[in-house]
Design a protein around this motif. Structure first.
Motif, PDB file in Angstrom:
ATOM      1  N   MET A 181       0.824  -1.218   0.000  1.00  0.00           N
ATOM      2  CA  MET A 181       0.000   0.000   0.000  1.00  0.00           C
ATOM      3  C   MET A 181       0.855   1.264   0.000  1.00  0.00           C
ATOM      4  SD  MET A 181      -3.105  -0.665  -0.400  1.00  0.00           S
ATOM      5  CE  MET A 181      -3.898   0.892  -0.009  1.00  0.00           C
ATOM      6  N   LYS A 182       2.101   1.125   0.470  1.00  0.00           N
ATOM      7  CA  LYS A 182       3.015   2.277   0.466  1.00  0.00           C
ATOM      8  C   LYS A 182       3.662   2.473  -0.901  1.00  0.00           C
ATOM      9  CE  LYS A 182       6.017   1.001   3.534  1.00  0.00           C
ATOM     10  NZ  LYS A 182       7.364   1.011   3.878  1.00  0.00           N
ATOM     11  N   GLY A 183       3.474   1.487  -1.788  1.00  0.00           N
ATOM     12  CA  GLY A 183       4.150   1.530  -3.090  1.00  0.00           C
ATOM     13  C   GLY A 183       3.970   2.883  -3.770  1.00  0.00           C
ATOM     14  N   ASP A 184       5.073   3.465  -4.168  1.00  0.00           N
ATOM     15  CA  ASP A 184       5.030   4.778  -4.825  1.00  0.00           C
ATOM     16  C   ASP A 184       5.273   4.535  -6.306  1.00  0.00           C
ATOM     17  OD1 ASP A 184       5.950   8.028  -4.181  1.00  0.00           O
ATOM     18  OD2 ASP A 184       6.413   7.111  -6.122  1.00  0.00           O
ATOM     19  N   GLU A 185       4.344   4.974  -7.114  1.00  0.00           N
ATOM     20  CA  GLU A 185       4.399   4.621  -8.532  1.00  0.00           C
ATOM     21  C   GLU A 185       5.024   5.715  -9.400  1.00  0.00           C
ATOM     22  OE1 GLU A 185       4.027   1.589  -8.946  1.00  0.00           O
ATOM     23  OE2 GLU A 185       2.851   1.045  -7.198  1.00  0.00           O
ATOM     24  N   SER A 192      10.021   3.864  -3.210  1.00  0.00           N
ATOM     25  CA  SER A 192       9.955   2.398  -3.123  1.00  0.00           C
ATOM     26  C   SER A 192      11.221   1.773  -3.709  1.00  0.00           C
ATOM     27  CB  SER A 192       8.731   1.865  -3.871  1.00  0.00           C
ATOM     28  OG  SER A 192       7.570   2.409  -3.301  1.00  0.00           O
ATOM     29  N   TYR A 193      11.777   2.408  -4.745  1.00  0.00           N
ATOM     30  CA  TYR A 193      13.037   1.891  -5.293  1.00  0.00           C
ATOM     31  C   TYR A 193      14.144   2.003  -4.247  1.00  0.00           C
ATOM     32  CZ  TYR A 193      17.520   1.476  -7.487  1.00  0.00           C
ATOM     33  OH  TYR A 193      18.803   1.080  -7.734  1.00  0.00           O
ATOM     34  N   PHE A 194      14.206   3.131  -3.563  1.00  0.00           N
ATOM     35  CA  PHE A 194      15.308   3.319  -2.605  1.00  0.00           C
ATOM     36  C   PHE A 194      15.191   2.352  -1.416  1.00  0.00           C
ATOM     37  CE2 PHE A 194      15.174   7.287  -5.065  1.00  0.00           C
ATOM     38  CZ  PHE A 194      16.426   7.157  -5.662  1.00  0.00           C
ATOM     39  N   GLU A 195      13.955   2.038  -1.062  1.00  0.00           N
ATOM     40  CA  GLU A 195      13.710   1.032  -0.012  1.00  0.00           C
ATOM     41  C   GLU A 195      14.250  -0.334  -0.474  1.00  0.00           C
ATOM     42  OE1 GLU A 195      11.976   1.763   2.815  1.00  0.00           O
ATOM     43  OE2 GLU A 195      11.864  -0.292   3.572  1.00  0.00           O
ATOM     44  N   PHE A 196      13.913  -0.670  -1.701  1.00  0.00           N
ATOM     45  CA  PHE A 196      14.343  -1.926  -2.326  1.00  0.00           C
ATOM     46  C   PHE A 196      15.869  -1.960  -2.440  1.00  0.00           C
ATOM     47  CE2 PHE A 196      15.575  -3.549  -6.598  1.00  0.00           C
ATOM     48  CZ  PHE A 196      15.125  -4.853  -6.554  1.00  0.00           C
ATOM     49  N   GLY A 212      12.662  -0.917 -18.319  1.00  0.00           N
ATOM     50  CA  GLY A 212      12.116   0.359 -17.876  1.00  0.00           C
ATOM     51  C   GLY A 212      13.184   1.230 -17.260  1.00  0.00           C
ATOM     52  N   PHE A 213      12.768   2.377 -16.756  1.00  0.00           N
ATOM     53  CA  PHE A 213      13.695   3.327 -16.136  1.00  0.00           C
ATOM     54  C   PHE A 213      14.384   2.663 -14.925  1.00  0.00           C
ATOM     55  CE2 PHE A 213      14.750   7.032 -13.484  1.00  0.00           C
ATOM     56  CZ  PHE A 213      15.469   7.772 -14.414  1.00  0.00           C
ATOM     57  N   PRO A 214      15.665   3.001 -14.652  1.00  0.00           N
ATOM     58  CA  PRO A 214      16.413   2.274 -13.619  1.00  0.00           C
ATOM     59  C   PRO A 214      15.831   2.286 -12.195  1.00  0.00           C
ATOM     60  CG  PRO A 214      17.940   3.449 -15.032  1.00  0.00           C
ATOM     61  CD  PRO A 214      16.565   3.863 -15.462  1.00  0.00           C
ATOM     62  N   THR A 215      14.901   3.191 -11.879  1.00  0.00           N
ATOM     63  CA  THR A 215      14.337   3.109 -10.530  1.00  0.00           C
ATOM     64  C   THR A 215      13.040   2.304 -10.470  1.00  0.00           C
ATOM     65  OG1 THR A 215      13.207   5.238 -10.758  1.00  0.00           O
ATOM     66  CG2 THR A 215      15.409   5.285  -9.756  1.00  0.00           C
ATOM     67  N   TYR A 216      12.670   1.656 -11.550  1.00  0.00           N
ATOM     68  CA  TYR A 216      11.583   0.659 -11.410  1.00  0.00           C
ATOM     69  C   TYR A 216      11.822  -0.592 -12.247  1.00  0.00           C
ATOM     70  CZ  TYR A 216       9.536   2.175 -15.875  1.00  0.00           C
ATOM     71  OH  TYR A 216       9.331   2.472 -17.190  1.00  0.00           O
ATOM     72  N   GLY A 217      12.698  -0.515 -13.241  1.00  0.00           N
ATOM     73  CA  GLY A 217      12.980  -1.701 -14.061  1.00  0.00           C
ATOM     74  C   GLY A 217      11.701  -2.237 -14.653  1.00  0.00           C
TER      75      GLY A 217
END
Ligand code: F0G
Length: 467
Positions: A70-74, A81-85, A291-296
């Motif tokens: 639910m926190k997923g930032d799109e 969310s990418y930085f968390e990952f 895709g773009f490097p912060t979501y692949g």
């Protein structure tokens, strides 16, 4: 283990949400299998009772993972969310560059594309099918160099997934600068889900370094491998699984990872490495294909689910239950005399179809026959890892070239099935074992040029004769 622990190893969770599974009759299953061309990949999953086709993408997510989603930032670029990952991946792997992909094979495709030069060679313990296919698709060659024990199903060895260091050194000398990478797969999936020891990883890495070759871990099941190291290798008993995983990765230059396994997620993966230039090429390829490097290839919510999954998978109560539940199935089958790879793997039990059905020749696909019979008997779906998946036709003679082993893998999804499901599976296998002499081979009637096992179709040989 905690001193006050009981002998019974329980599922370290309770169930908050359930999913019904559908019982079918034998005549229904016969019809379904016939319609699927005797290929279990082509079944509708709701015609399967217990689905052990794969442990990939089939995990139950935790309440914490669902809430993290639910926190997923799109955001297209720079999503938190990418930085968390990235933070979680870096905590475990220590790699500087973390490239998210939609699953493991996308990471492989990018890596082998950017590494490619004409005549390239890859050396590994046993390349998984998508790894081999992605290598071969670039025109390169992949050589499997497992230790000899790894090819004898009944022979026990604590680290049966190891790469043969003597053969590795020889192959590195022989192929020289054609070798683009040494790839150690942990655990060794195609070789029985068997672990690789820290000593073996360290020595293989040193050999690669001496020869100036990239050392890659295919690390889908890194936590299970680390757990085996903790249990079986001297000097690791008192280390945490996280520390062991960190040490495993410290010997590698790069990793490909399918987060659909030890990421405890339903989709996702990554490629991670230290080298700036290689990473730049890989990121450029990522933009082209994923895709773009912060979501692949992923949504922000998927990145959150993986980050939380990576936190949960190194939990030692979870890993103790996980590995024991697989071993429990192997113990029951071994007691019933069923030939299988011993010891049990981390994520699956591998039936030795060659030993189970000695009268069916590799070109008549004993593994496929056995997998089909488990479905007919009790609605259990496993997967053939033998002549269908890895067999080839000799380009000159057209004759079948069999792989070293004919296996059927019963892969256990993570946190999905309970002990009574596993008892039921054992009963089904034992029932087929009791009537094994009545089974007949198959003929392949369609095959695709790559990864043919997914779409191949078959005809039962006994029926062909009768017609
Ligand atoms: N490497 C290994 C060792 C694997 O087991 C898999 C997938 C992959 C790479 C590719 O990852 O599926 O995310 O693209 N194994 C699954 C299995 C399919 O059933 O063992 P993917």
């Amino acid at each position: 283990m905690r001193e006050d622990a009981m002998k019974t190893i329980i599922e370290p969770f309770r169930i908050k949400s359930v999913e019904p599974i559908r019982m079918t009759t034998r005549p229904e299953r016969e019809r379904c299998l016939d319609e699927a061309g005797h290929n279990l990949f082509l079944l509708h999953a709701d015609d399967v009772l217990i689905d052990l086709l794969t442990d990939s993408g089939t995990s139950s997510m935790s309440a914490m993972q669902w809430s993290a989603m639910m926190k997923g930032d799109e955001s297209y670029a720079g999503s938190p969310s990418y930085f968390e990952f990235e933070r979680e991946v870096q905590k475990i792997t220590g790699f500087k560059h973390v490239i998210p992909t939609h699953q493991g094979r996308a990471a492989e495709k990018i890596l082998f594309t950017v590494l490619h030069k004409p005549g390239s060679v890859y050396l590994g313990n046993t390349h998984f099918d998508t790894t081999r296919a992605n290598i071969e698709f670039t025109g390169a060659k992949a050589f499997d160099l497992p230790i000899p024990e790894g090819l004898v199903p009944s022979q026990k060895h604590p680290f049966k997934g190891n790469i043969d260091l003597v053969r590795l050194e020889k192959a590195l000398d022989e192929h020289g600068d054609k070798v683009r990478a040494v790839i150690v797969t942990v655990t060794n999936n195609s070789g029985g889900g068997q672990p690789v020891s820290m000593e073996n990883i360290k020595k293989a890495s040193a050999l690669a370094k001496e020869h100036g070759v990239l050392f890659v871990l295919d690390s889908c099941r890194f936590a299970e491998n680390a757990w085996f190291i903790k249990q079986r290798e001297d000097g690791y008993k008192d280390k945490s699984v996280l520390e062991i995983a960190q040490e495993m990765y410290s010997y590698a230059d790069a990793t490909t990872m399918s987060a659909k396994k030890d990421g405890l997620a339903n989709i996702g993966g990554f490629l991670a490495m230290n080298d700036d230039e290689l990473s730049m090429h890989a990121s450029n390829m990522l933009i082209l294909t994923e895709g773009f490097p912060t979501y692949g290839g992923l949504a922000g919510r998927d990145l959150e689910a993986i980050a939380q999954g990576l936190r949960e998978v190194v939990d030692e109560d979870y890993l103790r239950y996980r590995v024991r539940s697989v071993e429990y199935l192997a113990d029951k089958l071994e007691a019933g005399g069923v030939p299988l790879i011993l010891p049990a793997g981390g994520h699956a039990v591998y039936l030795d179809a060659g030993g189970f059905l000695p009268n069916i020749r590799p070109e008549e696909f004993p593994g496929q026959v056995l997998a089909n019979e488990l479905y007919l008997e009790g609605g259990v779906r496993g997967v053939e890892i033998g002549s269908v998946m890895f067999g080839k036709r000799d380009p000159d003679t057209g004759k079948h070239v069999a792989p070293p082993m004919e296996l059927v893998r019963l892969a256990i999804p993570r946190r999905v099935y309970t002990q009574s499901h596993v008892d039921y599976v054992a009963e089904v296998v034992l029932a087929v074992f009791a009537r094994r002499e009545s089974l007949r081979g198959l003929e392949m009637t369609y095959e695709a040029p790559f990864l043919r096992h997914f779409t191949a179709r078959f005809r039962p040989l006994a029926q062909t004769v009768a017609r």
